[in-house]
Scaffold this active site. Sequence first.
Site, PDB file in Angstrom:
ATOM      1  N   ARG A  69      33.294  30.132  36.950  1.00 64.44           N
ATOM      2  CA  ARG A  69      33.164  28.713  36.542  1.00 64.44           C
ATOM      3  C   ARG A  69      32.594  27.835  37.644  1.00 64.44           C
ATOM      4  NH1 ARG A  69      38.641  29.813  35.108  1.00 64.44           N
ATOM      5  NH2 ARG A  69      38.723  30.439  32.933  1.00 64.44           N
ATOM      6  N   ASP A 112      31.471  28.601  32.076  1.00 69.60           N
ATOM      7  CA  ASP A 112      32.784  28.780  31.495  1.00 69.60           C
ATOM      8  C   ASP A 112      32.804  30.128  30.785  1.00 69.60           C
ATOM      9  OD1 ASP A 112      35.278  27.697  30.517  1.00 69.60           O
ATOM     10  OD2 ASP A 112      34.254  25.789  31.003  1.00 69.60           O
ATOM     11  N   LYS A 180      43.860  45.749  36.066  1.00 66.80           N
ATOM     12  CA  LYS A 180      45.230  45.579  35.613  1.00 66.80           C
ATOM     13  C   LYS A 180      45.615  44.107  35.731  1.00 66.80           C
ATOM     14  CE  LYS A 180      48.326  45.296  39.024  1.00 66.80           C
ATOM     15  NZ  LYS A 180      49.533  45.519  39.723  1.00 66.80           N
ATOM     16  N   HIS A 272      51.012  52.266  38.565  1.00 74.56           N
ATOM     17  CA  HIS A 272      50.875  53.171  39.711  1.00 74.56           C
ATOM     18  C   HIS A 272      51.885  54.333  39.672  1.00 74.56           C
ATOM     19  CE1 HIS A 272      48.409  49.913  40.862  1.00 74.56           C
ATOM     20  NE2 HIS A 272      49.311  49.185  41.438  1.00 74.56           N
TER      21      HIS A 272
END
Length: 519
Positions: A69, A112, A180, A272
């Site tokens: 952005r 955006d 993740k 993990h």
Amino acid sequence: MTQALTTTATPAINPLRTGMRNERTPEPCVMVIFGATGDLTHRKLIPALYNLAIERYLPANFNVIGFARRPLTDEQFRESLVESINHFSRRRPIMPEVKDQFTQTIHFISSDFQNPEGYQRLSDLLGKLDQEQGTQGNRLFYLATNPSDYPVIIQNLGAVGLARPQRAGSSAWARIIVEKPIGHDLESAQQLNETVAQVFRENQVFRIDHYLGKETVQNILVFRFANSIFEPLWNRRYIDHIQMTVSEELGVEGRGPYYENSGTIRDMVQNHMMQLLSLVCMEPPINFDANSVRDEKVKVLRAIAPLDTDDVVQRTVRGQYGAGVIFGKPVKGYREEERVDPNSVTDTFVAIKLFVENWRWAGVPIYLRTGKRLPKRITEVALQFKPAPHRLFPQTNIEPSVLTLQIQPNDGISMRFGAKVPGQAMQIRPVTMDFRFGQSFGNVATDAYERLILDALLGDSTLFARRDEVEQAWTIVNSITDGWKYLMTPNFPNYESGTWGPKEADDFIEKDGRRWRRL
Ligand code: BG6
């Protein structure tokens, strides 16, 4: 508006590669990083690309587009990246002779994530780079934003046609790396996976878990399956139990809002530790291709039955750190951390006992413990062997033999066994045989992101989590977090920073007649 390109117009032969050959060279391509002004990009991704460039692993015609952005020009973006390399790269500061070559292939689009027009500009810039830089229509997208932005980015990429190879009949590829957390629970993970699947095929998707990029984690497979001496012992006949520890002396490091939402169980166990567990417990794959390896890993997770509330009471302990002392310095408690609820009930420590219910592992407990603000940073998996079947030396107390896979920081493998103390008496003491990566191979410290980005550029998804793996890991973790919802929250904080977690964590393993390893 597309930022002006400042690169030279002729298709670049990467000068860093001239005269060099690597066994693993990706095809020309553009890597597009969403969230390009964020922490992950600056701390990990750009330093990883820089090191890959220095080691001549990047393809000849390689470009990067940062998408975020903030209203930056290409030049401002490049300067900020140079600073990050100077700060965070394992090789630093940036080498003056390669600085320009490296940075001139980096571009920036300010938009955006919601705005389709930004993706149109991205598409135009990609087309232009293909023509001018010879990037051949190959794209690697990297989602390094806040996870709440993932769906809109994925949908926009689909809408503008960037998720499919650009020219019909060409061998060009498009891949996406998803960082993740993949969801917050099973349902949100399934939803995210579904959104991804509407736009990308599974073989285009690379769900990153940086533990899989660690040399020592990959070595688990080599240790087990490239040698024939360990595998015959690697089962319930010989192994009494397994302990997996991922301890950190760090606290939440300013990530209060993220951590409040996740806690240790989502931050460390779902990803993990489940990955480590599946590598340690899996059957040998029929070969080393991505799906054969991941098929075996997911079978392990499927063999772990979700816990019911009773199991959760018996087989889990959660903790939260209070104030204490780490390496001689006072540190504050979790509830006093920045942007953390002063009455927070978030876990910063968990211990869990799991069983892999199959022929190899039936009845062998696997104890997991992980936490923040423990005395030191150590990740290891220890397999403790059963006592000898017949006590020939009853006068001495023999410690059990233990094989330890040390993931970090002293990466290596140790075998502890009993040996006779020299002398006239029959005394037995534990001794260790050690392998250290550093000693055997010299300094091998590379960063996990280097390996994983390179693999994604090469299209090798062996070290990335497949959809079913992620969802299966969530099924296990969800069963625990669901159980916790019905139970009284422990009286947090329940361990002092700088200690090995709550007392209940000791009781929980001691009631099985075992002890946590002293690390
Ligand atoms: C991250 C977690 O995934 O892994 C962090 O979000 C944690 O909380 C980190 O500190 C640990 O990684 P490593 O490589 O330092 O063991």
